[in-house]
Design a protein around this motif. Structure first.
Motif, PDB file in Angstrom:
ATOM      1  N   ALA A  18      14.196   0.157  35.328  1.00 38.55           N
ATOM      2  CA  ALA A  18      13.584   0.242  37.127  1.00 38.55           C
ATOM      3  C   ALA A  18      11.907   1.053  36.029  1.00 38.55           C
ATOM      4  CB  ALA A  18      14.061   0.759  37.900  1.00 38.55           C
ATOM      5  N   LEU A  19      12.484   1.817  35.231  1.00 32.26           N
ATOM      6  CA  LEU A  19      11.158   3.000  35.276  1.00 32.26           C
ATOM      7  C   LEU A  19       9.938   2.763  34.200  1.00 32.26           C
ATOM      8  CD1 LEU A  19       9.574   6.021  34.891  1.00 32.26           C
ATOM      9  CD2 LEU A  19      11.171   6.637  33.100  1.00 32.26           C
ATOM     10  N   TRP A  20      10.724   1.751  33.110  1.00 33.04           N
ATOM     11  CA  TRP A  20      10.169   1.229  31.750  1.00 33.04           C
ATOM     12  C   TRP A  20       8.805  -0.556  32.763  1.00 33.04           C
ATOM     13  CZ3 TRP A  20       9.829  -4.099  30.654  1.00 33.04           C
ATOM     14  CH2 TRP A  20       8.771  -4.114  28.845  1.00 33.04           C
ATOM     15  N   LEU A  21      10.060  -1.017  34.038  1.00 32.31           N
ATOM     16  CA  LEU A  21       8.873  -1.911  34.766  1.00 32.31           C
ATOM     17  C   LEU A  21       7.764  -1.062  35.372  1.00 32.31           C
ATOM     18  CD1 LEU A  21      11.918  -4.132  35.788  1.00 32.31           C
ATOM     19  CD2 LEU A  21      10.432  -4.325  34.146  1.00 32.31           C
ATOM     20  N   VAL A  22       8.397   0.413  35.818  1.00 33.09           N
ATOM     21  CA  VAL A  22       6.878   0.243  36.631  1.00 33.09           C
ATOM     22  C   VAL A  22       6.206   1.084  35.893  1.00 33.09           C
ATOM     23  CG1 VAL A  22       6.398   2.998  37.747  1.00 33.09           C
ATOM     24  CG2 VAL A  22       8.754   1.717  38.070  1.00 33.09           C
ATOM     25  N   LEU A  23       6.411   1.928  34.448  1.00 26.60           N
ATOM     26  CA  LEU A  23       5.389   2.162  34.096  1.00 26.60           C
ATOM     27  C   LEU A  23       4.571   0.598  32.816  1.00 26.60           C
ATOM     28  CD1 LEU A  23       6.779   4.612  31.862  1.00 26.60           C
ATOM     29  CD2 LEU A  23       5.070   5.459  33.444  1.00 26.60           C
ATOM     30  N   LEU A  24       4.915  -0.566  33.049  1.00 24.99           N
ATOM     31  CA  LEU A  24       4.692  -1.180  32.706  1.00 24.99           C
ATOM     32  C   LEU A  24       3.811  -2.238  33.505  1.00 24.99           C
ATOM     33  CD1 LEU A  24       4.365  -4.017  30.529  1.00 24.99           C
ATOM     34  CD2 LEU A  24       6.056  -5.004  31.931  1.00 24.99           C
ATOM     35  N   LEU A  25       3.683  -1.985  35.002  1.00 22.19           N
ATOM     36  CA  LEU A  25       2.675  -2.474  35.919  1.00 22.19           C
ATOM     37  C   LEU A  25       2.014  -1.322  36.243  1.00 22.19           C
ATOM     38  CD1 LEU A  25       5.525  -3.519  38.894  1.00 22.19           C
ATOM     39  CD2 LEU A  25       4.434  -4.903  37.343  1.00 22.19           C
ATOM     40  N   ALA A  26       2.523  -0.051  36.250  1.00 26.44           N
ATOM     41  CA  ALA A  26       1.359   0.705  36.005  1.00 26.44           C
ATOM     42  C   ALA A  26       0.075   1.049  34.734  1.00 26.44           C
ATOM     43  CB  ALA A  26       1.092   2.088  35.933  1.00 26.44           C
ATOM     44  N   GLY A  27       0.236   0.323  33.797  1.00 27.88           N
ATOM     45  CA  GLY A  27      -0.446  -0.237  32.735  1.00 27.88           C
ATOM     46  C   GLY A  27      -1.372  -1.163  33.075  1.00 27.88           C
ATOM     47  N   ILE A  28      -0.511  -2.116  33.614  1.00 31.46           N
ATOM     48  CA  ILE A  28      -0.924  -3.387  33.968  1.00 31.46           C
ATOM     49  C   ILE A  28      -2.037  -3.170  34.379  1.00 31.46           C
ATOM     50  CG2 ILE A  28      -1.032  -5.878  35.119  1.00 31.46           C
ATOM     51  CD1 ILE A  28       1.696  -5.980  33.161  1.00 31.46           C
ATOM     52  N   GLY A  29      -1.933  -2.426  36.088  1.00 28.04           N
ATOM     53  CA  GLY A  29      -2.549  -2.411  37.149  1.00 28.04           C
ATOM     54  C   GLY A  29      -4.154  -1.918  36.220  1.00 28.04           C
ATOM     55  N   PHE A  30      -3.626  -1.029  35.685  1.00 28.80           N
ATOM     56  CA  PHE A  30      -4.620   0.143  35.411  1.00 28.80           C
ATOM     57  C   PHE A  30      -5.840  -0.652  33.968  1.00 28.80           C
ATOM     58  CE2 PHE A  30      -6.933   1.787  31.605  1.00 28.80           C
ATOM     59  CZ  PHE A  30      -7.900   3.080  31.912  1.00 28.80           C
ATOM     60  N   VAL A  31      -5.841  -1.454  33.357  1.00 35.36           N
ATOM     61  CA  VAL A  31      -6.340  -2.968  32.921  1.00 35.36           C
ATOM     62  C   VAL A  31      -7.145  -3.503  33.490  1.00 35.36           C
ATOM     63  CG1 VAL A  31      -6.051  -5.069  31.091  1.00 35.36           C
ATOM     64  CG2 VAL A  31      -5.082  -2.833  30.598  1.00 35.36           C
ATOM     65  N   ALA A  32      -6.086  -3.753  35.031  1.00 27.74           N
ATOM     66  CA  ALA A  32      -6.677  -5.236  35.759  1.00 27.74           C
ATOM     67  C   ALA A  32      -8.382  -4.109  36.566  1.00 27.74           C
ATOM     68  CB  ALA A  32      -5.748  -5.447  36.695  1.00 27.74           C
ATOM     69  N   LEU A  33      -8.011  -2.775  37.043  1.00 30.00           N
ATOM     70  CA  LEU A  33      -8.991  -1.463  37.510  1.00 30.00           C
ATOM     71  C   LEU A  33      -9.751  -1.146  37.521  1.00 30.00           C
ATOM     72  CD1 LEU A  33      -6.560   0.332  39.515  1.00 30.00           C
ATOM     73  CD2 LEU A  33      -7.893  -1.301  40.485  1.00 30.00           C
ATOM     74  N   THR A  34      -9.619  -1.539  35.668  1.00 29.79           N
ATOM     75  CA  THR A  34     -10.860  -0.764  34.028  1.00 29.79           C
ATOM     76  C   THR A  34     -11.416  -2.063  34.497  1.00 29.79           C
ATOM     77  OG1 THR A  34      -9.721   0.633  33.355  1.00 29.79           O
ATOM     78  CG2 THR A  34     -11.454  -0.546  32.863  1.00 29.79           C
ATOM     79  N   ALA A  35     -10.987  -3.323  34.359  1.00 32.49           N
ATOM     80  CA  ALA A  35     -12.113  -4.927  34.510  1.00 32.49           C
ATOM     81  C   ALA A  35     -12.285  -5.144  35.533  1.00 32.49           C
ATOM     82  CB  ALA A  35     -10.979  -5.907  33.852  1.00 32.49           C
ATOM     83  N   ALA A  36     -11.635  -4.896  36.815  1.00 29.10           N
ATOM     84  CA  ALA A  36     -12.686  -5.143  38.108  1.00 29.10           C
ATOM     85  C   ALA A  36     -13.544  -4.228  38.757  1.00 29.10           C
ATOM     86  CB  ALA A  36     -11.215  -4.866  39.063  1.00 29.10           C
ATOM     87  N   PHE A  37     -13.443  -2.657  38.023  1.00 33.69           N
ATOM     88  CA  PHE A  37     -14.692  -1.819  38.651  1.00 33.69           C
ATOM     89  C   PHE A  37     -14.993  -1.259  37.403  1.00 33.69           C
ATOM     90  CE2 PHE A  37     -11.801  -2.344  41.643  1.00 33.69           C
ATOM     91  CZ  PHE A  37     -12.318  -2.629  42.815  1.00 33.69           C
ATOM     92  N   PRO A  38     -16.215  -2.120  36.379  1.00 36.71           N
ATOM     93  CA  PRO A  38     -15.928  -1.034  35.158  1.00 36.71           C
ATOM     94  C   PRO A  38     -17.185   0.305  34.785  1.00 36.71           C
ATOM     95  CG  PRO A  38     -17.200  -3.263  35.452  1.00 36.71           C
ATOM     96  CD  PRO A  38     -16.937  -2.586  36.307  1.00 36.71           C
ATOM     97  N   GLY A  39     -18.235   0.064  35.999  1.00 33.58           N
ATOM     98  CA  GLY A  39     -19.094   1.436  36.992  1.00 33.58           C
ATOM     99  C   GLY A  39     -17.804   2.722  36.892  1.00 33.58           C
TER     100      GLY A  39
END
Length: 120
Positions: A18-39
């Motif tokens: 469960a912890l591994w899956l949460v960390l995986l989703l956090a990493g995917i979320g970070f990449v998605a937010l960085t790509a969506a809001f590059p400024g």
């Protein structure tokens, strides 16, 4: 009937998964937010505007680039060591979870935290 140590180990495995899956989703979320809001990630002291966001495969991560025409200075920033550490940690712990998973009968139980009762 599984032994108490096996039940405890199975519960620990599920918690680690469960912890591994949460960390995986956090990493995917970070990449998605960085790509969506590059400024939000491409600002630098001394530059009059935000930099241009691009992605690097090796080493992994994002790269911000400023040019004299764009922001008043020639500079490049990134990627840091954190994405490499994150990916190596996720790969290592993922392999460990696959290798040391509990027995199939333990994984099929509804809950490893149930009281030990005879099921007929």
């Amino acid at each position: 009937m599984p032994s108490p140590q096996r039940t405890w180990a199975g519960g620990l495995w599920w918690a680690m998964l469960a912890l591994w899956l949460v960390l995986l989703l956090a990493g995917i979320g970070f990449v998605a937010l960085t790509a969506a809001f590059p400024g939000q990630t491409c600002y630098r002291d001394g530059a009059s505007s935000q930099g241009t966001l691009s992605w690097s495969v090796l080493p992994p991560g994002y790269v911000c680039t400023w040019t004299k025409d764009q922001g008043g200075l020639d500079a490049k920033q990134g990627p840091g060591s954190l994405p490499t550490i994150y990916l190596a940690t996720m790969a290592g712990t993922g392999l460990a979870l696959v290798r040391w998973r509990p027995a199939r009968s333990e994984r099929l139980r509804a809950s490893v935290f149930e009281a030990e009762t005879d099921r007929a």
